[in-house]
Design a protein around this motif. Sequence first.
Motif, PDB file in Angstrom:
ATOM      1  N   PHE A 110      13.047 -51.159  16.129  1.00 33.35           N
ATOM      2  CA  PHE A 110      12.692 -49.819  15.656  1.00 33.35           C
ATOM      3  C   PHE A 110      11.316 -49.837  15.005  1.00 33.35           C
ATOM      4  N   ASN A 111      11.046 -50.827  14.200  1.00 33.29           N
ATOM      5  CA  ASN A 111       9.749 -50.918  13.525  1.00 33.29           C
ATOM      6  C   ASN A 111       8.604 -51.045  14.529  1.00 33.29           C
ATOM      7  N   GLN A 112       8.837 -51.775  15.610  1.00 36.10           N
ATOM      8  CA  GLN A 112       7.799 -51.939  16.633  1.00 36.10           C
ATOM      9  C   GLN A 112       7.460 -50.589  17.278  1.00 36.10           C
ATOM     10  N   HIS A 113       8.498 -49.827  17.639  1.00 34.27           N
ATOM     11  CA  HIS A 113       8.264 -48.515  18.232  1.00 34.27           C
ATOM     12  C   HIS A 113       7.524 -47.603  17.252  1.00 34.27           C
ATOM     13  N   LEU A 114       7.947 -47.626  15.996  1.00 36.26           N
ATOM     14  CA  LEU A 114       7.343 -46.748  15.000  1.00 36.26           C
ATOM     15  C   LEU A 114       5.894 -47.143  14.725  1.00 36.26           C
TER      16      LEU A 114
ATOM     17  N   SER B   9      10.414 -40.810  19.963  1.00 37.23           N
ATOM     18  CA  SER B   9      11.715 -40.646  19.318  1.00 37.23           C
ATOM     19  C   SER B   9      11.728 -41.324  17.951  1.00 37.23           C
ATOM     20  N   ALA B  10      11.160 -42.504  17.869  1.00 39.02           N
ATOM     21  CA  ALA B  10      11.109 -43.226  16.597  1.00 39.02           C
ATOM     22  C   ALA B  10      10.283 -42.464  15.571  1.00 39.02           C
ATOM     23  N   LEU B  11       9.155 -41.912  16.001  1.00 41.70           N
ATOM     24  CA  LEU B  11       8.292 -41.168  15.095  1.00 41.70           C
ATOM     25  C   LEU B  11       8.969 -39.887  14.631  1.00 41.70           C
ATOM     26  N   ASP B  12       9.603 -39.169  15.546  1.00 43.24           N
ATOM     27  CA  ASP B  12      10.335 -37.952  15.184  1.00 43.24           C
ATOM     28  C   ASP B  12      11.435 -38.258  14.168  1.00 43.24           C
ATOM     29  N   ALA B  13      12.221 -39.281  14.464  1.00 42.30           N
ATOM     30  CA  ALA B  13      13.341 -39.620  13.589  1.00 42.30           C
ATOM     31  C   ALA B  13      12.851 -40.053  12.214  1.00 42.30           C
ATOM     32  N   ALA B  14      11.771 -40.818  12.178  1.00 46.93           N
ATOM     33  CA  ALA B  14      11.242 -41.285  10.901  1.00 46.93           C
ATOM     34  C   ALA B  14      10.730 -40.116  10.065  1.00 46.93           C
ATOM     35  N   TYR B  15      10.034 -39.190  10.713  1.00 52.95           N
ATOM     36  CA  TYR B  15       9.463 -38.068   9.970  1.00 52.95           C
ATOM     37  C   TYR B  15      10.554 -37.113   9.481  1.00 52.95           C
ATOM     38  N   PHE B  16      11.392 -36.630  10.410  1.00 57.74           N
ATOM     39  CA  PHE B  16      12.402 -35.657  10.027  1.00 57.74           C
ATOM     40  C   PHE B  16      13.575 -36.294   9.293  1.00 57.74           C
ATOM     41  N   GLY B  17      13.745 -37.594   9.464  1.00 58.11           N
ATOM     42  CA  GLY B  17      14.811 -38.282   8.741  1.00 58.11           C
ATOM     43  C   GLY B  17      14.436 -38.663   7.328  1.00 58.11           C
ATOM     44  N   GLY B  18      13.187 -38.398   6.931  1.00 60.71           N
ATOM     45  CA  GLY B  18      12.771 -38.652   5.564  1.00 60.71           C
ATOM     46  C   GLY B  18      12.322 -40.070   5.284  1.00 60.71           C
ATOM     47  N   TYR B  19      11.974 -40.811   6.328  1.00 56.30           N
ATOM     48  CA  TYR B  19      11.547 -42.198   6.142  1.00 56.30           C
ATOM     49  C   TYR B  19      10.227 -42.269   5.368  1.00 56.30           C
ATOM     50  N   PHE B  20       9.370 -41.238   5.522  1.00 59.23           N
ATOM     51  CA  PHE B  20       8.076 -41.236   4.846  1.00 59.23           C
ATOM     52  C   PHE B  20       8.118 -40.520   3.503  1.00 59.23           C
ATOM     53  N   ASP B  21       9.292 -39.986   3.127  1.00 60.91           N
ATOM     54  CA  ASP B  21       9.413 -39.303   1.844  1.00 60.91           C
ATOM     55  C   ASP B  21       9.434 -40.301   0.698  1.00 60.91           C
ATOM     56  N   THR B  22       9.161 -39.799  -0.498  1.00 64.13           N
ATOM     57  CA  THR B  22       9.259 -40.617  -1.697  1.00 64.13           C
ATOM     58  C   THR B  22      10.143 -39.894  -2.708  1.00 64.13           C
ATOM     59  N   PRO B  23      11.320 -40.444  -3.009  1.00 65.53           N
ATOM     60  CA  PRO B  23      11.902 -41.646  -2.399  1.00 65.53           C
ATOM     61  C   PRO B  23      12.396 -41.347  -0.983  1.00 65.53           C
ATOM     62  N   ARG B  24      12.610 -42.416  -0.222  1.00 62.59           N
ATOM     63  CA  ARG B  24      13.057 -42.258   1.153  1.00 62.59           C
ATOM     64  C   ARG B  24      14.477 -41.700   1.197  1.00 62.59           C
ATOM     65  N   THR B  25      14.685 -40.753   2.154  1.00 67.48           N
ATOM     66  CA  THR B  25      16.041 -40.239   2.349  1.00 67.48           C
ATOM     67  C   THR B  25      16.741 -40.956   3.500  1.00 67.48           C
ATOM     68  N   SER B  26      15.994 -41.748   4.259  1.00 68.02           N
ATOM     69  CA  SER B  26      16.567 -42.612   5.294  1.00 68.02           C
ATOM     70  C   SER B  26      15.808 -43.929   5.268  1.00 68.02           C
ATOM     71  N   THR B  27      16.550 -45.019   5.314  1.00 70.03           N
ATOM     72  CA  THR B  27      15.919 -46.335   5.370  1.00 70.03           C
ATOM     73  C   THR B  27      15.676 -46.734   6.828  1.00 70.03           C
ATOM     74  N   GLY B  28      14.871 -47.746   7.014  1.00 68.17           N
ATOM     75  CA  GLY B  28      14.639 -48.250   8.363  1.00 68.17           C
ATOM     76  C   GLY B  28      15.917 -48.741   9.013  1.00 68.17           C
ATOM     77  N   ASP B  29      16.790 -49.343   8.217  1.00 68.56           N
ATOM     78  CA  ASP B  29      18.065 -49.834   8.755  1.00 68.56           C
ATOM     79  C   ASP B  29      18.936 -48.674   9.247  1.00 68.56           C
ATOM     80  N   GLU B  30      18.959 -47.582   8.478  1.00 68.59           N
ATOM     81  CA  GLU B  30      19.775 -46.430   8.870  1.00 68.59           C
ATOM     82  C   GLU B  30      19.268 -45.808  10.172  1.00 68.59           C
ATOM     83  N   LEU B  31      17.950 -45.679  10.295  1.00 66.68           N
ATOM     84  CA  LEU B  31      17.390 -45.113  11.513  1.00 66.68           C
ATOM     85  C   LEU B  31      17.597 -46.036  12.708  1.00 66.68           C
ATOM     86  N   ALA B  32      17.431 -47.338  12.486  1.00 63.76           N
ATOM     87  CA  ALA B  32      17.667 -48.298  13.563  1.00 63.76           C
ATOM     88  C   ALA B  32      19.115 -48.239  14.035  1.00 63.76           C
TER      89      ALA B  32
END
Length: 379
Positions: free
Chosen positions: A355-359, A322-345
Amino acid sequence: MTESAENDEAEESVDPREDEFVRTPPEDLARRVFDVNPVSTVVIDSAGSYAFANERAAETLGRTNEDIVGRSYAETEWNIYYDDGSPVPVSENPVTQVLETGEPVYGFEHWIELPDGSERWLSSNSAPVLDDDGNVEYVVVSFEDATALKRREERLTSDHVRRLEFRTDRTAVPPSLRVADDEIRLEVDSVVSLQNGTTVQYMGTSDLPASEFVTAVEEVPHYRDARLLSSIDGYHRVEAKAESATVSQVFPDLGGRARAVVIAPDEVRFLGELPGDVDPRQAASRIRRFHPEVELVSEDLVYSPQLLYGVVADALTERQLSALDAAYFGGYFDTPRTSTGDELADRFDVTRQTFNQHLRKAQQTVLRHLFEKSGADAR
């Protein structure tokens, strides 16, 4: 004696009772053969009532002969269904067609629910028995239990996916989109399930302006907290949290994935994929909880061997995936990021550290399978 006379005498010597016996066996023999016939067979009269049922038919239907004879074939209690789980209307029952047209119907396949709750897949052939005036006096239906063959077919499709398309009426269309003249396609990127039973869903479209897209998503009762993630070259991506179950969630819950929602002026179509060995009736049944009138309009079975995603998904825990899906589709790996770690958490209702541990563990698993597992297999 002339040849003509000989022929006449020969014809006269033929006992007409012998010819009649060849065409129609004695009544007692016919009934005995009917009863022990290894093929399930029933006879329905012109009024639509079961007149006879042989032993094999009673066994296949899970009933006694007394429970069958005298009942109407049109009763809903017979629980006859198409492959997608929708009931077979009386008007589409082969017996109805034979009674109305006097023509046989071959190769009709359907599910039937037995009195004990189990199901059987039947393949039937129906043919008329006409009276002297050419009217249908009886309909003979022979059927076979093809459940084992159906199950074997499903097992053989384990390396395939079923691409399904369901359709329902305009009541499923968000109010703001009911004036549209063209089709609007909303791609479903991912449906991420959270521990508390809610989901975060990622969707995109190029058929609507960004503001209208967000408005349309918010109008669907299941969604809240819809936010625009990005708008690039006219393609807009949205993240929305669903507090209750949604149609898109049906597919991943059954091991598949939602693909798209297509909105037309008078209907909505839901597109998704299921593993080849998953009965599509399960998806149809669940979607009908939201839209009772939904129907399966297309089904395409395609070969799809298990690739890296399937291997990795099996190796990850539910939270890691779930963490990996959310990070990828939420734009966490984009440049610039469209979602921050705080927003996803915050979406996951966990701390940033959790959240960071799961990811991080999910990323390690992906890289290990990519570089170590695949390398070992290659060697």
